[in-house]
Motif scaffolding. Structure first.
Motif, PDB file in Angstrom:
ATOM      1  N   PHE A 196      58.111  42.211  37.468  1.00 16.51           N
ATOM      2  CA  PHE A 196      58.158  43.002  36.410  1.00 16.51           C
ATOM      3  C   PHE A 196      56.776  44.006  36.817  1.00 16.51           C
ATOM      4  CE2 PHE A 196      60.874  40.716  33.564  1.00 16.51           C
ATOM      5  CZ  PHE A 196      61.775  41.565  33.374  1.00 16.51           C
ATOM      6  N   LEU A 197      55.678  43.176  37.065  1.00 15.28           N
ATOM      7  CA  LEU A 197      54.637  43.964  37.586  1.00 15.28           C
ATOM      8  C   LEU A 197      54.895  44.911  38.949  1.00 15.28           C
ATOM      9  CD1 LEU A 197      51.505  44.602  37.231  1.00 15.28           C
ATOM     10  CD2 LEU A 197      51.020  42.670  38.618  1.00 15.28           C
ATOM     11  N   ALA A 245      56.740  52.405  39.604  1.00 18.63           N
ATOM     12  CA  ALA A 245      57.000  53.700  38.773  1.00 18.63           C
ATOM     13  C   ALA A 245      55.777  54.416  38.765  1.00 18.63           C
ATOM     14  CB  ALA A 245      57.630  53.207  37.304  1.00 18.63           C
ATOM     15  N   ILE A 246      54.772  53.911  38.669  1.00 16.30           N
ATOM     16  CA  ILE A 246      53.289  54.676  38.668  1.00 16.30           C
ATOM     17  C   ILE A 246      53.039  55.244  40.177  1.00 16.30           C
ATOM     18  CG2 ILE A 246      50.707  54.486  38.420  1.00 16.30           C
ATOM     19  CD1 ILE A 246      51.451  52.070  36.397  1.00 16.30           C
ATOM     20  N   ALA A 247      53.293  54.672  41.144  1.00 20.71           N
ATOM     21  CA  ALA A 247      53.202  55.045  42.662  1.00 20.71           C
ATOM     22  C   ALA A 247      54.397  56.138  42.678  1.00 20.71           C
ATOM     23  CB  ALA A 247      53.382  54.048  43.417  1.00 20.71           C
ATOM     24  N   SER A 264      47.052  52.889  46.974  1.00 24.66           N
ATOM     25  CA  SER A 264      46.596  51.537  46.636  1.00 24.66           C
ATOM     26  C   SER A 264      47.736  50.956  45.985  1.00 24.66           C
ATOM     27  CB  SER A 264      45.401  51.971  45.504  1.00 24.66           C
ATOM     28  OG  SER A 264      44.201  52.431  46.013  1.00 24.66           O
ATOM     29  N   ILE A 265      48.486  51.528  45.307  1.00 27.78           N
ATOM     30  CA  ILE A 265      49.607  50.553  44.510  1.00 27.78           C
ATOM     31  C   ILE A 265      50.744  50.413  45.527  1.00 27.78           C
ATOM     32  CG2 ILE A 265      51.486  51.188  42.888  1.00 27.78           C
ATOM     33  CD1 ILE A 265      49.740  52.883  41.134  1.00 27.78           C
ATOM     34  N   ARG A 282      51.875  43.779  49.138  1.00 25.54           N
ATOM     35  CA  ARG A 282      51.260  42.263  49.202  1.00 25.54           C
ATOM     36  C   ARG A 282      51.885  41.398  48.279  1.00 25.54           C
ATOM     37  NH1 ARG A 282      46.105  40.919  51.198  1.00 25.54           N
ATOM     38  NH2 ARG A 282      45.867  39.660  49.451  1.00 25.54           N
ATOM     39  N   ALA A 283      52.199  41.942  47.135  1.00 27.42           N
ATOM     40  CA  ALA A 283      52.901  41.262  46.057  1.00 27.42           C
ATOM     41  C   ALA A 283      54.325  40.922  46.757  1.00 27.42           C
ATOM     42  CB  ALA A 283      52.918  42.096  44.743  1.00 27.42           C
TER      43      ALA A 283
END
Length: 145
Positions: A33-34, A40-42, A91-92, A98-99
């Motif tokens: 979910f993160l 979405a923000i990116a 950054s995102i 990585r995630a």
């Protein structure tokens, strides 16, 4: 075999496989979910970049023609917004990559761990009748995600 029976069997197999897949992802729910939220923000930040570049070019054009006396401040403002959007988006995306790799590794390890636990609990006849290299090859194919 009738085509409707084959379709029902394949749908049942697909449904069962999807349930197994969700079982492996359940412990990683928070991370997934993160990643989705940050994605979405990116996307919004990446979508703003062409608009900000256009506004920056318009402000530079106004500065060059001398039609706007506040063009230096406007140009600097849009340049700052563009830089901020680039930093946020990149950054995102970096964190997201990585995630995703971390989740991929965890799922891979979970699949192999549960498979080896299951093999160790099987009766001795299984170990006599099956080749371990073939069984391990099936694990490798199952943990390709």
């Amino acid at each position: 075999m009738d085509s409707s029976t084959t379709l029902k069997h394949s749908m049942g197999t697909l449904r069962r496989g999807f349930k197994v897949f969700l079982r492996f992802l359940k412990p990683l729910r928070r991370e997934i979910f993160l990643i989705a939220g940050l994605g979405a923000i990116a996307s919004v930040a990446s979508g703003l970049i062409p608009y900000l570049v256009g506004q920056f070019i318009d402000a530079l054009t106004a500065l060059a023609t001398g039609s706007n006396t506040q063009a230096i401040g406007t140009t600097a403002m849009f340049l700052g917004f563009w830089f901020g959007a680039q930093v946020v988006a990149n950054s995102i995306d970096w964190y997201d990559d990585r995630a995703r790799r971390r989740i991929d590794t965890k799922v891979n390890l979970i699949v192999r761990d549960e498979g080896f636990r299951h093999i160790m609990r099987l009766p001795l006849m299984f170990h006599k009748n099956e080749r371990m290299s073939e069984v391990l090859d099936r694990f490798n194919r199952a943990s390709w995600m």
